[in-house]
Design an enzyme around this catalytic site. Structure first.
Site, mmCIF file in Angstrom:
data_model
loop_
_atom_site.group_PDB
_atom_site.id
_atom_site.type_symbol
_atom_site.label_atom_id
_atom_site.label_comp_id
_atom_site.label_asym_id
_atom_site.label_seq_id
_atom_site.Cartn_x
_atom_site.Cartn_y
_atom_site.Cartn_z
ATOM 1 N N ASP A 159 41.361 44.614 39.095
ATOM 2 C CA ASP A 159 40.199 44.966 39.913
ATOM 3 C C ASP A 159 39.576 46.309 39.543
ATOM 4 O O ASP A 159 38.351 46.453 39.563
ATOM 5 C CB ASP A 159 40.587 44.979 41.394
ATOM 6 C CG ASP A 159 40.695 43.577 41.977
ATOM 7 O OD1 ASP A 159 40.195 42.634 41.349
ATOM 8 O OD2 ASP A 159 41.288 43.428 43.063
ATOM 9 N N TYR A 183 38.981 40.232 49.067
ATOM 10 C CA TYR A 183 39.999 41.084 49.682
ATOM 11 C C TYR A 183 39.459 42.460 50.029
ATOM 12 O O TYR A 183 38.581 42.999 49.350
ATOM 13 C CB TYR A 183 41.210 41.250 48.750
ATOM 14 C CG TYR A 183 42.317 40.262 49.046
ATOM 15 C CD1 TYR A 183 43.101 40.396 50.184
ATOM 16 C CD2 TYR A 183 42.568 39.193 48.206
ATOM 17 C CE1 TYR A 183 44.109 39.493 50.468
ATOM 18 C CE2 TYR A 183 43.567 38.276 48.476
ATOM 19 C CZ TYR A 183 44.340 38.440 49.619
ATOM 20 O OH TYR A 183 45.328 37.537 49.902
#
Length: 688
Positions: free
Chosen positions: A329, A417
């Site tokens: 990420d 998320y």
């Protein structure tokens, strides 16, 4: 109460025109100067040119430490250090690395990246990519076949990872040509904001980002689109009526104001002082954390610089639409790019202060990120230390000191998320690192409508009709350049070892003792914290307490200590080889920041923490960096759907012979000062 609440809010930012500290993040004016310098440079003539990373090119560490020492002495002159930026830009199908003198707006150096991997995906190119599918005829037909309205369809960008020469033919061809490609997966929103819960399963598009064109398409399998009912999480969609558990609301009031002070990016609170910065890849950066030792009458260094280096999230479904979902990420998306404004009173309490941030957009122009970081004092009702002594026949002695800590928080909402990332500073000298996960599960469309229908490995949990939540991991890796009471440190393992009592003078048959091991090289300092009981310490072998113990800090694992269980030859594991162990130690290197390497997108594992550590350099009595990974194996459950209650893990850096004794011993007892006031907002209607 609302008036009191809003009066407590404020935003603290540093001036864009002046800089009082060499580690301050680049200001808007400086970002513009960097942009002008790069665009004016003849070293990169190709156009268009896109900015993928612009960050502070830190001064040499020794220069920064000399600056800080001079600043702490009022009699010493303070000389500003050069302000420089490091830039990764794309032009002419190449990744360019440039170092820029911000003050003079000139390019100091230029290089073209020749190895594997690509820089962070920009937000603009992601938006451009997801606008392509509605104009692609095969995709329009796939949507029609599923009975979905195109106006309800949203798509998202997914990195393709790296799988050598393996994979479907279209992907193999694209990677063989070293094309900068991503995959698009699409979802149906319609009546819900939770479009992740309604995938168009089986449909995959491949986009060449340099061409900004669809270069591959596949509609492999047709599954029902999960229904929207029961997937929304928004207020107004889930209630009223509100039938869930309810707690009485309350706020913290500090009659004398906050106990901390923010001067630009410097934070001072209780016995702590540190610098808060921002990076578009790492998010929050904490530097120069030092603690005042009242007994020694001096400020002592603990941490030079720390940040989240990477967030590795591999999913555990080998299906064609899922096998490549092995996200990095920070390196692929940029944590700072996905840190959105914090919500006062919800993300952070009423006594919080806020810091804004700036990053360079794809065109190099500064983009403001409001309320990106919050700082607040936490009064959680915890106890700093206590003891009740009942051993005296004529009296009961009780001494208690309440615990108060200072929290620096950022929330990163990267796709589905949300990561709540806390640095918590405690007056005891500890720093606690908390990683809290919430948000939306990434789910797979399926024919299953009941768990009894599942006869083989489904690679996930059936959380709703036609909805499988796929197994996956979260590995959040911190880069922590610790300077415990000085620059040169060592890594020590105090291993708990069982011994047999052979003396025979008492009936005890066994006991445990400590076997001390000092790591000589990087290989000695790689630790699986679940393998054997041990205390792990960073010590300064050149400083001792009056009792003769080396001063140090202990690394205390928290509840999230998972390590990767993937095979070593699996491609995602090769890219994130560091995830097999929670603890690594390397000698300090200014260029070794990112656990998977500088270029994470389509990286091959040839760069990064695991590759660097194969050199097995010396780490004893050296300037060393601790890398710690918070790991979670996530088996989803129905309780996690449609939005997941927060689950937390972390670790702690705790003093270990750092002080001569408990630094809180002379902490003022409660009642000697006016404590913070806790108000229950529901008291007006309480008849009890």
């Amino acid at each position: 109460m609302l008036a009191l609440f809003f009066a407590a809010l404020s935003v603290l930012t540093t001036s864009a025109s002046t800089h009082s500290h060499p580690l301050d993040p680049l200001s808007p004016a400086e970002l513009n100067a960097v942009r002008d310098a790069v665009l004016a440079s003849p070293l990169v003539p190709a156009r268009p040119l896109t900015f993928h990373y612009v960050g502070l090119d830190e001064p040499d560490k020794l220069d920064v430490l000399s600056y800080v020492d001079a600043h702490s002495s009022s009699s010493s002159p303070r000389t500003a250090l050069p302000r420089r930026a490091f830039v990764v830009a794309r032009a002419g199908g190449q990744s360019h690395e440039l170092r820029v003198d911000v003050t003079d707006a000139t390019v100091l150096s230029h290089a073209v990246h020749r190895g594997a991997g690509y820089p962070i995906l920009t937000l603009d190119e992601q938006f451009a990519a997801v606008a392509l599918p509605p104009r692609h005829a095969p995709f329009v037909e796939s949507v029609r076949r599923r009975g979905v309205d195109m106006d309800d369809v949203l798509c998202a960008v997914f990195p393709v990872g790296w799988f050598g020469d393996a994979g479907p033919p279209s992907e193999e061809k694209a990677q063989a040509q070293q094309r900068r490609v991503v995959k698009l997966l699409c979802f149906v929103a319609g009546a819900t904001a939770n479009f992740y819960a309604r995938p168009l399963e089986g449909v995959t598009l491949v986009v060449d980002l340099d061409l900004m064109a669809i270069v591959g398409y596949r509609d492999r399998v047709l599954y029902p689109v999960p229904k929207a009912e029961g997937t929304d999480y928004r207020d107004g969609k889930v209630g009223p009526p509100y039938t869930g558990p309810t707690a009485a609301p309350g706020v913290v009031l500090q009659p004398e104001g906050r106990g901390f002070h923010i001067d630009g990016h410097l934070v001072r609170w209780a016995n702590w002082e540190f610098h808060v910065g921002f990076d578009m890849r790492a998010g929050t950066v904490i530097s120069l954390a030092s603690i005042h030792d009242a007994e020694a009458g001096a400020r002592r260094r603990v941490l030079y610089r720390g940040f989240v280096s990477e967030v590795f999230v591999p999913y555990m479904d080998p299906a064609e639409e899922w096998y490549y979902r092995t996200f990095l990420d920070a390196g692929e998306y940029g944590l700072g790019l996905w840190a959105f404004p914090l919500q006062p009173g919800a993300d952070c309490p009423a006594n919080a202060a806020y810091l804004d941030g700036y990053y360079a957009g794809q065109d190099g122009k500064p983009v403001e990120n409001k309320n990106m970081i919050c700082v607040f004092e936490r009064y959680a009702g915890d106890v700093a230390w206590r003891h009740t002594e009942a051993g005296f026949p004529d009296r009961l002695i009780t001494e208690v000191r309440p615990d108060v800590s200072l929290v620096v928080r950022m929330v990163v909402s990267c796709g589905n998320y949300d990561y709540i990332l806390d640095w918590e500073f405690k007056t005891s000298g500890s720093i606690k690192f908390a990683v809290s996960l919430t948000g939306l599960l990434e789910v797979k469309g399926t024919d299953y409508t009941h768990a009894d229908q599942i006869r083989q490995d489904a690679h996930g949990t059936l959380v709703a009709e036609n909805t499988l939540a796929v197994y996956h991991d979260h590995y959040v890796t911190y880069h922590l350049d610790l300077d415990v009471d000085g620059t040169n440190n060592s890594f020590v393992k105090n291993i708990i070892t069982t011994r047999r009592n052979t003396a025979g003078s008492t009936p005890r048959r066994s006991y445990w003792t400590v076997r001390r091991e000092v790591a000589e090289t990087e290989a000695d300092a790689q630790v699986d914290v679940n393998a054997a009981p041990a205390d792990l310490l960073i010590v300064n072998p050149n400083k001792r307490t009056r009792m003769g113990n080396e001063v140090g800090y202990r690394v205390v694992p928290g509840g999230a200590t998972a390590a990767s269980v993937l095979d070593d030859d699996d491609y995602p594991q090769r890219r994130a080889g560091y995830s097999k162990k929670q603890v690594w130690v390397t000698p300090y290197s200014r260029d070794e920041k990112w656990a998977p390497g500088l270029y994470a997108d389509q990286s091959t594992g040839d760069d990064g923490l695991a590759a660097w550590s194969r050199k097995d350099r010396g780490v004893r009595n050296e300037d060393i960096v601790l890398w710690y990974t918070v790991g979670i194996h996530h088996i989803p459950y129905q309780d996690d759907f449609p939005v997941m209650p927060t689950v937390s893990g972390g670790f702690e850096l705790r003093p270990a012979n750092f002080f001569e004794r408990n630094p809180l011993l002379k902490m003022r007892p409660p009642g000697r000062d006016q404590p913070p006031t806790f108000l229950n907002c529901s008291c007006a209607g309480d008849s009890s």
